[in-house]
Design a protein around this motif. Sequence first.
Motif, PDB file in Angstrom:
ATOM      1  N   ARG A  28       0.853  -1.194   0.000  1.00 54.89           N
ATOM      2  CA  ARG A  28       0.000   0.000   0.000  1.00 54.89           C
ATOM      3  C   ARG A  28       0.883   1.237   0.000  1.00 54.89           C
ATOM      4  NH1 ARG A  28      -3.647  -0.234   5.077  1.00 54.89           N
ATOM      5  NH2 ARG A  28      -4.066  -2.275   4.223  1.00 54.89           N
ATOM      6  N   PRO A  29       0.353   2.381  -0.369  1.00 53.95           N
ATOM      7  CA  PRO A  29       1.147   3.615  -0.350  1.00 53.95           C
ATOM      8  C   PRO A  29       1.661   3.919   1.060  1.00 53.95           C
ATOM      9  CG  PRO A  29      -0.903   3.939  -1.564  1.00 53.95           C
ATOM     10  CD  PRO A  29      -0.990   2.586  -0.895  1.00 53.95           C
ATOM     11  N   ALA A  30       2.814   4.558   1.132  1.00 56.66           N
ATOM     12  CA  ALA A  30       3.449   4.852   2.424  1.00 56.66           C
ATOM     13  C   ALA A  30       2.513   5.608   3.367  1.00 56.66           C
ATOM     14  CB  ALA A  30       4.740   5.644   2.202  1.00 56.66           C
ATOM     15  N   GLY A  31       1.707   6.487   2.844  1.00 60.30           N
ATOM     16  CA  GLY A  31       0.791   7.258   3.685  1.00 60.30           C
ATOM     17  C   GLY A  31      -0.309   6.430   4.313  1.00 60.30           C
ATOM     18  N   GLU A  32      -0.526   5.230   3.805  1.00 62.54           N
ATOM     19  CA  GLU A  32      -1.566   4.353   4.351  1.00 62.54           C
ATOM     20  C   GLU A  32      -1.018   3.298   5.304  1.00 62.54           C
ATOM     21  OE1 GLU A  32      -3.991   2.707   1.247  1.00 62.54           O
ATOM     22  OE2 GLU A  32      -4.192   4.647   0.237  1.00 62.54           O
ATOM     23  N   VAL A  33       0.313   3.246   5.477  1.00 65.67           N
ATOM     24  CA  VAL A  33       0.912   2.298   6.422  1.00 65.67           C
ATOM     25  C   VAL A  33       0.576   2.767   7.829  1.00 65.67           C
ATOM     26  CG1 VAL A  33       3.088   1.359   7.298  1.00 65.67           C
ATOM     27  CG2 VAL A  33       2.736   1.616   4.832  1.00 65.67           C
ATOM     28  N   LYS A  34       0.119   1.852   8.677  1.00 67.76           N
ATOM     29  CA  LYS A  34      -0.349   2.204  10.014  1.00 67.76           C
ATOM     30  C   LYS A  34       0.742   2.244  11.070  1.00 67.76           C
ATOM     31  CE  LYS A  34      -4.931   0.312   9.197  1.00 67.76           C
ATOM     32  NZ  LYS A  34      -5.918  -0.694   9.637  1.00 67.76           N
ATOM     33  N   GLY A  35       1.899   1.630  10.795  1.00 68.49           N
ATOM     34  CA  GLY A  35       2.970   1.600  11.787  1.00 68.49           C
ATOM     35  C   GLY A  35       3.817   0.356  11.622  1.00 68.49           C
ATOM     36  N   ILE A  36       4.506   0.009  12.693  1.00 66.79           N
ATOM     37  CA  ILE A  36       5.430  -1.125  12.687  1.00 66.79           C
ATOM     38  C   ILE A  36       5.033  -2.073  13.823  1.00 66.79           C
ATOM     39  CG2 ILE A  36       7.850  -1.837  12.938  1.00 66.79           C
ATOM     40  CD1 ILE A  36       8.546   1.103  12.085  1.00 66.79           C
ATOM     41  N   ARG A  37       5.003  -3.358  13.532  1.00 63.89           N
ATOM     42  CA  ARG A  37       4.743  -4.370  14.562  1.00 63.89           C
ATOM     43  C   ARG A  37       5.881  -5.377  14.570  1.00 63.89           C
ATOM     44  NH1 ARG A  37      -1.635  -5.966  13.927  1.00 63.89           N
ATOM     45  NH2 ARG A  37      -2.467  -4.040  14.796  1.00 63.89           N
ATOM     46  N   THR A  38       6.321  -5.748  15.761  1.00 68.81           N
ATOM     47  CA  THR A  38       7.297  -6.816  15.940  1.00 68.81           C
ATOM     48  C   THR A  38       6.496  -8.070  16.270  1.00 68.81           C
ATOM     49  OG1 THR A  38       8.885  -5.227  16.780  1.00 68.81           O
ATOM     50  CG2 THR A  38       9.349  -7.539  17.196  1.00 68.81           C
ATOM     51  N   VAL A  39       6.577  -9.057  15.385  1.00 69.88           N
ATOM     52  CA  VAL A  39       5.681 -10.215  15.464  1.00 69.88           C
ATOM     53  C   VAL A  39       6.419 -11.508  15.147  1.00 69.88           C
ATOM     54  CG1 VAL A  39       3.588  -8.910  14.891  1.00 69.88           C
ATOM     55  CG2 VAL A  39       5.026  -9.802  13.052  1.00 69.88           C
ATOM     56  N   ARG A  40       5.745 -12.624  15.365  1.00 71.78           N
ATOM     57  CA  ARG A  40       6.313 -13.920  15.026  1.00 71.78           C
ATOM     58  C   ARG A  40       5.960 -14.254  13.584  1.00 71.78           C
ATOM     59  NH1 ARG A  40       2.410 -17.947  15.421  1.00 71.78           N
ATOM     60  NH2 ARG A  40       0.486 -17.229  16.350  1.00 71.78           N
ATOM     61  N   GLN A  41       6.585 -15.283  13.058  1.00 65.37           N
ATOM     62  CA  GLN A  41       6.362 -15.702  11.680  1.00 65.37           C
ATOM     63  C   GLN A  41       5.056 -16.464  11.557  1.00 65.37           C
ATOM     64  OE1 GLN A  41       9.189 -18.581  10.187  1.00 65.37           O
ATOM     65  NE2 GLN A  41       9.057 -17.746   8.132  1.00 65.37           N
ATOM     66  N   GLY A  42       4.285 -16.167  10.532  1.00 60.85           N
ATOM     67  CA  GLY A  42       3.056 -16.898  10.241  1.00 60.85           C
ATOM     68  C   GLY A  42       3.364 -18.129   9.416  1.00 60.85           C
ATOM     69  N   PHE A  43       2.348 -18.900   9.120  1.00 59.69           N
ATOM     70  CA  PHE A  43       2.524 -20.159   8.391  1.00 59.69           C
ATOM     71  C   PHE A  43       2.104 -20.012   6.935  1.00 59.69           C
ATOM     72  CE2 PHE A  43       0.569 -24.067   6.748  1.00 59.69           C
ATOM     73  CZ  PHE A  43       1.680 -24.888   6.755  1.00 59.69           C
ATOM     74  N   HIS A  44       2.999 -20.398   6.020  1.00 56.00           N
ATOM     75  CA  HIS A  44       2.710 -20.494   4.587  1.00 56.00           C
ATOM     76  C   HIS A  44       2.883 -21.952   4.192  1.00 56.00           C
ATOM     77  CE1 HIS A  44       2.831 -16.217   3.425  1.00 56.00           C
ATOM     78  NE2 HIS A  44       3.819 -16.086   4.269  1.00 56.00           N
ATOM     79  N   ASP A  45       1.930 -22.511   3.502  1.00 61.29           N
ATOM     80  CA  ASP A  45       2.074 -23.874   2.991  1.00 61.29           C
ATOM     81  C   ASP A  45       2.656 -23.793   1.587  1.00 61.29           C
ATOM     82  OD1 ASP A  45       1.986 -26.500   2.293  1.00 61.29           O
ATOM     83  OD2 ASP A  45      -0.182 -26.732   2.556  1.00 61.29           O
ATOM     84  N   TYR A  46       4.000 -23.685   1.504  1.00 64.01           N
ATOM     85  CA  TYR A  46       4.663 -23.493   0.226  1.00 64.01           C
ATOM     86  C   TYR A  46       4.511 -24.688  -0.711  1.00 64.01           C
ATOM     87  CZ  TYR A  46       6.736 -19.214   1.954  1.00 64.01           C
ATOM     88  OH  TYR A  46       6.912 -17.945   2.434  1.00 64.01           O
TER      89      TYR A  46
END
Length: 112
Positions: A28-46
């Motif tokens: 999304r455009p930089a002006g629509e970014v809400k902030g920064i979150r430090t989080v764990r990794q989610g799951f992708h079924d590659y």
Amino acid sequence: HWGERVLRPLIDTPFAPRTLMNVNFPPRPAGEVKGIRTVRQGFHDYARGSLIEGVDPRGFPYYWFGLHGIEQTPGHDTDLEAIADGYISVTPLQLDLTHEASLAALRERYKQ
């Protein structure tokens, strides 16, 4: 301005050996970014994705994961949830992917 806000704190932060930081920016455009979150990794079924082959401008082949059709489990407090909610995600990852709990059983099976 988001690049500096994300990277500046990481530059002087000491990390454990064999640790890397995974940073994802929401699409999304930089002006629509809400902030920064430090989080764990989610799951992708590659296994359900596809591999896309291409050639870079120098003529070298490269491979890219096709993200369409990949099952994702966003979960609470994950990078997938943060990105979906419009935040930049910062996730510390470790390079040793060994599944420690399986070692004993495998060692038993390969006894000679």
